[in-house]
Scaffold this active site. Structure first.
Site, PDB file in Angstrom:
ATOM      1  N   GLY A 188       0.819  -1.204   0.000  1.00 10.95           N
ATOM      2  CA  GLY A 188       0.000   0.000   0.000  1.00 10.95           C
ATOM      3  C   GLY A 188       0.854   1.255   0.000  1.00 10.95           C
ATOM      4  CB  VAL A 189       4.081   1.899  -1.693  1.00 12.05           C
ATOM      5  CG1 VAL A 189       3.728   2.091  -3.173  1.00 12.05           C
ATOM      6  CG2 VAL A 189       5.341   2.655  -1.329  1.00 12.05           C
ATOM      7  CG  MET A 235       0.427   4.514   8.188  1.00 13.12           C
ATOM      8  SD  MET A 235       1.619   5.456   9.181  1.00 13.12           S
ATOM      9  CE  MET A 235       3.010   4.336   9.236  1.00 13.12           C
ATOM     10  N   GLY A 242       0.761  -3.509  10.762  1.00  8.55           N
ATOM     11  CA  GLY A 242       0.150  -2.392  11.466  1.00  8.55           C
ATOM     12  C   GLY A 242      -1.306  -2.218  11.107  1.00  8.55           C
ATOM     13  CG  HIS A 284      -7.692   7.793  15.269  1.00  7.43           C
ATOM     14  ND1 HIS A 284      -8.110   7.189  16.426  1.00  7.43           N
ATOM     15  CD2 HIS A 284      -6.396   7.434  15.093  1.00  7.43           C
ATOM     16  CE1 HIS A 284      -7.100   6.479  16.930  1.00  7.43           C
ATOM     17  NE2 HIS A 284      -6.057   6.621  16.147  1.00  7.43           N
ATOM     18  CE  LYS A 318      -8.486   4.165  13.688  1.00  5.85           C
ATOM     19  NZ  LYS A 318      -7.559   3.347  12.881  1.00  5.85           N
TER      20      LYS A 318
END
Length: 272
Positions: free
Chosen positions: A11-12, A16, A101, A158, A162
């Site tokens: 998921g580059v 994140m 994560g 958050h 999210k």
């Protein structure tokens, strides 16, 4: 200096993913060896550096998980439950350590993840920051020291994008509180309050989720009794704290025996 650890990032293109690339670039201990995106993504087949608006890196973004993992020592994965389960199976087959994560997993998905990653080396945590994992330990100890006269509430905030609630970190804190109390979080958890709910049930562990703006992550554990309150708090003001923790976990896996670990193991805080 020892050889750089080669990492793959899933998921580059995400928040994140980008932060992991940036953080890795500032480290002499790791190098990004491969970058993965979902099939059909605009970045597939393009140089990672150019995709990120920088210089060419020689790393081509791919949708081939097997090839990406075979090129790396460790894969760092902040994606979605279904993708993470599939990546776990691939990582176990290729012998690539898997740092996870991803949050928002159900009990069934966690069971599927454990089965998919069997035989591999896995580090999974709802939050990878040092401060949060210290907060988890403090929560457990305070909960163990106080009786049911103290109500426990986990309050988290958050950003507005999210998708899961309570957050993985909030659930970590709830589990710590339940463990400290010697109860099951499944039995004590109170997540739904709307309308005429009646009085708070003694011994429950309540959760409140706030979503708004660009909040990175804020977590409070409130212990409230008649006449006094104790609040344990962690605030993340920069997403890089999670990336640094993930890289620390990745480096920790070097030479590690296959098994399922968490950040308490990485930080030497595990009581096992």
């Amino acid at each position: 200096m020892s050889e750089q650890l080669k990492i793959a990032i899933t998921g580059v293109s995400g928040r994140m993913g980008r932060m992991l690339v940036e953080t890795a670039a500032g480290s002499e201990a790791v190098v990004v060896a491969s970058a993965l995106e979902r099939p059909g993504h605009d970045w597939i087949g393009r140089d990672l550096g150019l995709c990120l608006g920088g210089a060419q890196t020689g790393v081509t973004v791919t949708d081939d998980a097997k090839a990406a993992f075979e090129a790396a020592d460790v894969v760092i994965d902040f994606t979605a439950p279904a993708a993470t389960i599939a990546f776990a199976a691939t990582a176990a087959r290729t012998g690539t350590a898997h740092v996870i994560g991803t949050t928002g997993m159900t009990d069934d998905e966690l069971s599927d993840l454990a089965q998919a990653g069997a035989g591999g080396t896995t580090v999974r945590a709802g939050n990878m920051s040092l401060g949060v994992n210290l907060l988890v330990q403090l929560t457990k100890r305070v909960a163990a020291a106080l009786d049911d006269d103290f109500d426990i509430e986990v309050i988290e905030a958050h950003h507005n994008r999210k998708v899961d609630a309570p957050s993985g970190t909030a659930l970590m804190l709830g589990e710590a509180a339940a463990e400290g109390r010697g109860v099951s979080l499944k039995d004590a958890s109170d997540r739904a309050r709307d309308g005429i709910t009646g009085a708070r049930r003694r011994g429950d562990i309540g959760f409140t989720a706030i979503r708004g703006g660009d909040i990175i992550g804020e977590h409070d554990v409130l212990f409230a009794a008649t006449g006094e309150r104790i609040t344990l708090r962690h605030v993340a003001s920069d997403r890089s704290v999670f990336a640094r923790g993930a890289l620390k976990a990745a480096l920790w896996t070097r030479g590690r025996a296959p098994g399922s670990y968490d950040m308490l193991d990485v930080l030497g805080l595990s009581e096992d």
